[in-house]
Write a protein that holds these residues in place. Sequence first.
Motif, PDB file in Angstrom:
ATOM      1  N   ILE A 174       0.859  -1.191   0.000  1.00  0.00           N
ATOM      2  CA  ILE A 174       0.000   0.000   0.000  1.00  0.00           C
ATOM      3  C   ILE A 174       0.889   1.232   0.000  1.00  0.00           C
ATOM      4  CG2 ILE A 174      -1.761   1.278   1.275  1.00  0.00           C
ATOM      5  CD1 ILE A 174      -2.580  -1.464   2.520  1.00  0.00           C
ATOM      6  N   MET A 175       0.712   2.088  -0.991  1.00  0.00           N
ATOM      7  CA  MET A 175       1.517   3.303  -1.126  1.00  0.00           C
ATOM      8  C   MET A 175       0.626   4.528  -0.961  1.00  0.00           C
ATOM      9  SD  MET A 175       3.996   2.377  -4.360  1.00  0.00           S
ATOM     10  CE  MET A 175       5.305   1.161  -4.193  1.00  0.00           C
ATOM     11  N   ASP A 176       0.757   5.199   0.185  1.00  0.00           N
ATOM     12  CA  ASP A 176      -0.051   6.387   0.489  1.00  0.00           C
ATOM     13  C   ASP A 176       0.777   7.626   0.179  1.00  0.00           C
ATOM     14  OD1 ASP A 176      -1.873   8.203   1.398  1.00  0.00           O
ATOM     15  OD2 ASP A 176      -2.059   7.381   3.421  1.00  0.00           O
ATOM     16  N   GLU A 177       0.492   8.280  -0.928  1.00  0.00           N
ATOM     17  CA  GLU A 177       1.230   9.466  -1.389  1.00  0.00           C
ATOM     18  C   GLU A 177       2.736   9.205  -1.508  1.00  0.00           C
ATOM     19  OE1 GLU A 177       0.138  12.286  -2.494  1.00  0.00           O
ATOM     20  OE2 GLU A 177      -1.965  12.180  -1.950  1.00  0.00           O
ATOM     21  N   PRO A 178       3.163   8.179  -2.258  1.00  0.00           N
ATOM     22  CA  PRO A 178       4.594   7.862  -2.312  1.00  0.00           C
ATOM     23  C   PRO A 178       5.424   8.854  -3.096  1.00  0.00           C
ATOM     24  CG  PRO A 178       3.417   6.499  -3.875  1.00  0.00           C
ATOM     25  CD  PRO A 178       2.377   7.260  -3.098  1.00  0.00           C
ATOM     26  N   THR A 179       4.787   9.665  -3.951  1.00  0.00           N
ATOM     27  CA  THR A 179       5.556  10.562  -4.825  1.00  0.00           C
ATOM     28  C   THR A 179       5.445  12.027  -4.426  1.00  0.00           C
ATOM     29  OG1 THR A 179       3.743  10.905  -6.408  1.00  0.00           O
ATOM     30  CG2 THR A 179       5.143   8.977  -6.747  1.00  0.00           C
ATOM     31  N   SER A 203       0.534  -7.121  -5.541  1.00  0.00           N
ATOM     32  CA  SER A 203      -0.620  -6.226  -5.663  1.00  0.00           C
ATOM     33  C   SER A 203      -0.280  -4.876  -5.048  1.00  0.00           C
ATOM     34  CB  SER A 203      -1.836  -6.827  -4.951  1.00  0.00           C
ATOM     35  OG  SER A 203      -2.112  -8.113  -5.464  1.00  0.00           O
ATOM     36  N   ILE A 204      -0.637  -3.809  -5.729  1.00  0.00           N
ATOM     37  CA  ILE A 204      -0.329  -2.449  -5.281  1.00  0.00           C
ATOM     38  C   ILE A 204      -1.615  -1.665  -5.065  1.00  0.00           C
ATOM     39  CG2 ILE A 204       0.858  -0.286  -5.824  1.00  0.00           C
ATOM     40  CD1 ILE A 204       2.847  -2.532  -5.572  1.00  0.00           C
ATOM     41  N   VAL A 205      -1.695  -0.995  -3.918  1.00  0.00           N
ATOM     42  CA  VAL A 205      -2.725   0.030  -3.716  1.00  0.00           C
ATOM     43  C   VAL A 205      -2.012   1.369  -3.731  1.00  0.00           C
ATOM     44  CG1 VAL A 205      -4.536   0.955  -2.242  1.00  0.00           C
ATOM     45  CG2 VAL A 205      -4.126  -1.510  -2.318  1.00  0.00           C
ATOM     46  N   TYR A 206      -2.471   2.263  -4.591  1.00  0.00           N
ATOM     47  CA  TYR A 206      -1.769   3.526  -4.830  1.00  0.00           C
ATOM     48  C   TYR A 206      -2.704   4.682  -4.510  1.00  0.00           C
ATOM     49  CZ  TYR A 206       1.350   6.741  -7.371  1.00  0.00           C
ATOM     50  OH  TYR A 206       2.214   7.753  -7.719  1.00  0.00           O
ATOM     51  N   ILE A 207      -2.256   5.560  -3.615  1.00  0.00           N
ATOM     52  CA  ILE A 207      -3.036   6.750  -3.263  1.00  0.00           C
ATOM     53  C   ILE A 207      -2.226   7.983  -3.647  1.00  0.00           C
ATOM     54  CG2 ILE A 207      -4.131   8.061  -1.408  1.00  0.00           C
ATOM     55  CD1 ILE A 207      -4.389   5.480   0.158  1.00  0.00           C
ATOM     56  N   SER A 208      -2.837   8.892  -4.383  1.00  0.00           N
ATOM     57  CA  SER A 208      -2.111  10.093  -4.786  1.00  0.00           C
ATOM     58  C   SER A 208      -3.086  11.222  -5.089  1.00  0.00           C
ATOM     59  CB  SER A 208      -1.259   9.810  -6.022  1.00  0.00           C
ATOM     60  OG  SER A 208      -0.589  10.978  -6.451  1.00  0.00           O
ATOM     61  N   HIS A 209      -2.658  12.447  -4.764  1.00  0.00           N
ATOM     62  CA  HIS A 209      -3.408  13.642  -5.155  1.00  0.00           C
ATOM     63  C   HIS A 209      -2.924  14.165  -6.501  1.00  0.00           C
ATOM     64  CE1 HIS A 209      -5.562  13.686  -1.479  1.00  0.00           C
ATOM     65  NE2 HIS A 209      -4.537  13.998  -0.723  1.00  0.00           N
ATOM     66  N   HIS A 210      -1.856  13.572  -7.038  1.00  0.00           N
ATOM     67  CA  HIS A 210      -1.395  13.915  -8.387  1.00  0.00           C
ATOM     68  C   HIS A 210      -2.222  13.086  -9.369  1.00  0.00           C
ATOM     69  CE1 HIS A 210       2.049  16.149  -6.796  1.00  0.00           C
ATOM     70  NE2 HIS A 210       2.218  15.147  -5.953  1.00  0.00           N
ATOM     71  N   LEU A 211      -3.360  13.601  -9.753  1.00  0.00           N
ATOM     72  CA  LEU A 211      -4.351  12.803 -10.478  1.00  0.00           C
ATOM     73  C   LEU A 211      -3.844  12.336 -11.836  1.00  0.00           C
ATOM     74  CD1 LEU A 211      -7.584  14.848  -9.647  1.00  0.00           C
ATOM     75  CD2 LEU A 211      -6.409  13.100  -8.295  1.00  0.00           C
ATOM     76  N   SER A 440       0.906  23.017  -2.065  1.00  0.00           N
ATOM     77  CA  SER A 440      -0.156  22.012  -2.185  1.00  0.00           C
ATOM     78  C   SER A 440       0.361  20.591  -2.022  1.00  0.00           C
ATOM     79  CB  SER A 440      -0.847  22.144  -3.551  1.00  0.00           C
ATOM     80  OG  SER A 440       0.039  21.757  -4.588  1.00  0.00           O
ATOM     81  N   ARG A 441       1.578  20.431  -1.514  1.00  0.00           N
ATOM     82  CA  ARG A 441       2.134  19.087  -1.366  1.00  0.00           C
ATOM     83  C   ARG A 441       1.257  18.222  -0.446  1.00  0.00           C
ATOM     84  NH1 ARG A 441       5.587  16.822   2.639  1.00  0.00           N
ATOM     85  NH2 ARG A 441       6.341  14.814   1.924  1.00  0.00           N
ATOM     86  N   GLY A 442       0.826  17.076  -0.974  1.00  0.00           N
ATOM     87  CA  GLY A 442       0.088  16.113  -0.171  1.00  0.00           C
ATOM     88  C   GLY A 442      -1.349  16.484   0.135  1.00  0.00           C
ATOM     89  N   ILE A 443      -1.940  17.438  -0.600  1.00  0.00           N
ATOM     90  CA  ILE A 443      -3.339  17.784  -0.361  1.00  0.00           C
ATOM     91  C   ILE A 443      -4.141  17.580  -1.645  1.00  0.00           C
ATOM     92  CG2 ILE A 443      -2.768  19.386   1.485  1.00  0.00           C
ATOM     93  CD1 ILE A 443      -3.253  21.697  -0.389  1.00  0.00           C
ATOM     94  N   ASP A 444      -5.442  17.362  -1.490  1.00  0.00           N
ATOM     95  CA  ASP A 444      -6.269  16.998  -2.624  1.00  0.00           C
ATOM     96  C   ASP A 444      -6.645  18.206  -3.476  1.00  0.00           C
ATOM     97  OD1 ASP A 444      -8.992  18.134  -1.805  1.00  0.00           O
ATOM     98  OD2 ASP A 444      -8.470  16.931  -0.061  1.00  0.00           O
ATOM     99  N   ILE A 445      -7.306  17.937  -4.593  1.00  0.00           N
ATOM    100  CA  ILE A 445      -7.604  18.991  -5.559  1.00  0.00           C
ATOM    101  C   ILE A 445      -8.548  20.049  -4.983  1.00  0.00           C
ATOM    102  CG2 ILE A 445      -9.518  17.725  -6.625  1.00  0.00           C
ATOM    103  CD1 ILE A 445      -8.561  18.908  -9.322  1.00  0.00           C
ATOM    104  N   GLY A 446      -9.496  19.611  -4.130  1.00  0.00           N
ATOM    105  CA  GLY A 446     -10.389  20.588  -3.513  1.00  0.00           C
ATOM    106  C   GLY A 446      -9.649  21.506  -2.563  1.00  0.00           C
ATOM    107  N   ALA A 447      -8.762  20.923  -1.731  1.00  0.00           N
ATOM    108  CA  ALA A 447      -7.971  21.726  -0.801  1.00  0.00           C
ATOM    109  C   ALA A 447      -6.998  22.633  -1.554  1.00  0.00           C
ATOM    110  CB  ALA A 447      -7.204  20.818   0.161  1.00  0.00           C
ATOM    111  N   LYS A 448      -6.434  22.131  -2.666  1.00  0.00           N
ATOM    112  CA  LYS A 448      -5.554  22.967  -3.489  1.00  0.00           C
ATOM    113  C   LYS A 448      -6.293  24.217  -3.955  1.00  0.00           C
ATOM    114  CE  LYS A 448      -2.553  19.468  -5.623  1.00  0.00           C
ATOM    115  NZ  LYS A 448      -2.104  18.895  -6.918  1.00  0.00           N
ATOM    116  N   ALA A 449      -7.498  24.013  -4.467  1.00  0.00           N
ATOM    117  CA  ALA A 449      -8.279  25.148  -4.959  1.00  0.00           C
ATOM    118  C   ALA A 449      -8.529  26.160  -3.849  1.00  0.00           C
ATOM    119  CB  ALA A 449      -9.600  24.657  -5.548  1.00  0.00           C
ATOM    120  N   GLU A 450      -8.804  25.677  -2.639  1.00  0.00           N
ATOM    121  CA  GLU A 450      -9.045  26.578  -1.510  1.00  0.00           C
ATOM    122  C   GLU A 450      -7.782  27.348  -1.144  1.00  0.00           C
ATOM    123  OE1 GLU A 450     -10.702  24.514   1.779  1.00  0.00           O
ATOM    124  OE2 GLU A 450     -12.520  23.909   0.743  1.00  0.00           O
ATOM    125  N   VAL A 451      -6.623  26.663  -1.154  1.00  0.00           N
ATOM    126  CA  VAL A 451      -5.356  27.317  -0.824  1.00  0.00           C
ATOM    127  C   VAL A 451      -5.033  28.400  -1.846  1.00  0.00           C
ATOM    128  CG1 VAL A 451      -2.855  26.981  -0.746  1.00  0.00           C
ATOM    129  CG2 VAL A 451      -4.362  25.436   0.516  1.00  0.00           C
TER     130      VAL A 451
END
Length: 514
Positions: A174-179, A203-211, A440-451
Amino acid sequence: MSVASKIAPGANDTVLAARNVAKSYGSVHALKGVNFDIRRGKVTTLFGENGAGKSTLMKILSGVVTPTSGSIVLDGEEVTFSSSTDARDRGISIIHQELSLAPNLSVRDNIFMGREIKNASGVDFAEEARQTRQLMEDLNEDIDPMTPVEELRLGQQQIVEIARALSVDSRILIMDEPTSALSATEVEVLFKVIRDLTSRGVSIVYISHHLEEALQITDYAVVLRDGSMTAKAEAKDIDLEWIVRNMVGENFDLGSPPTGYEFGDVALSIKDLSVPDPGGSGFSLVDHLSLDIRAGEIVCIYGLMGAGRTELLECVAGRLRSTGGQVLLEGKDVSRLTIAQRIEQGLALVPEDRQRDGLVQTMTVGSNLSLASIRSFVKGMLLSSQRERGLIDQSIRNVHIKTSGGGAAIGSLSGGNQQKVVIGKMLATNPKVVLLDEPSRGIDIGAKAEVFKLLAERATQGIAVLYSTSEVSECLSIAHRIIVMRRGRISAQFGSDVTKEQIMAASGEAVIEA
């Protein structure tokens, strides 16, 4: 909530699954009956805003936390993990979003901490070093196994975290924001490693805000929203618009440069600034760079990892020494002032690593918000708690922090809201110039827009904004002017009408045709 599904049901290649999993923390429902499948030899990407429940689900699947209800199924049998070690012993490993390295230990010791290689005389340090060198070679990183982790830049620390997980030889990773802190080249190497792993059945689970980046590597996509699954599909059936629509309910961008006002006088003037390599190579990470920013202007610095973006901002803020040049704030030379003195003069930095440099994890949300401006509440030997509470409440409103109040633990907030706390803390000092390193490192697209909306609002009030990014899309948002850095120097300057290809070409980055 109905689920928009494009994946054929009844797939028999599932190795690990969550079945109707729910997790509650008091009255807060982090997960609401989620069903999630991890397939053998495939990359399943989990999308969702901060607070959607992604990390909670992954912690449950890796044994870090226990679900309130529901079950975990491994190889067709229901299981219960007593701890992350129990899950790891069954072949499940996780790379957490926030680094969990011991900074005072070497790369080797971090990788093998808690599972040392033994021989007849004790720990086999030579074999650990050999395996560490091999892991670094596989990840295309020239890092000495005996280097203390605290001496590595953030991206290299992320590589060490990844190497530690790979060293366990897991069958589910499981990779939570690896990049989040990796350069484009490092991301490319990681993707090759991932494909090599999946070809061997991992098997890989990949989580990223870099869509867009995540779309390159995924086989299956799942979207969480407010603790529930909103959509799932095979990669061939989706695009960026599909992800954003299911994440936030609408397709929107990160904004545009604010208009309707004139810039003021030069607020920040960087003159012939040079910053040496702290490693003693003799090279300058920032090489005779000059740049002026006017009040109300938003300037973005773009560059690849190692271009000198971070070093420039940290030197301007007083965190790194220079070997020449000046930093002028409204015409006043602040080059010899301390960090605290520069903050008092109106120069504030939001650092790249919010966990290490921006927040105090043992403090509350309110204490973090008031920390940089605490002197303004002190008279003699007394602290005015009433004035401090007023600033905290106002900051929470001004930067739209989602929290139960100033007394909440900082760790209870999502990554996006923690970033807002760091920004709110610096804005509370009433800066004339605010510097932001990868805001915006490590935050989602909605939070990016708010920042970015928040920064645009402050610019219209006369604050000069200088931010750095390694994402081209963030250059093409609110910046009035875009500065491209390459090898410590400015390689190009553009207005807001620049194209993505022009920016990438000026940085030395190859433009990949679709």
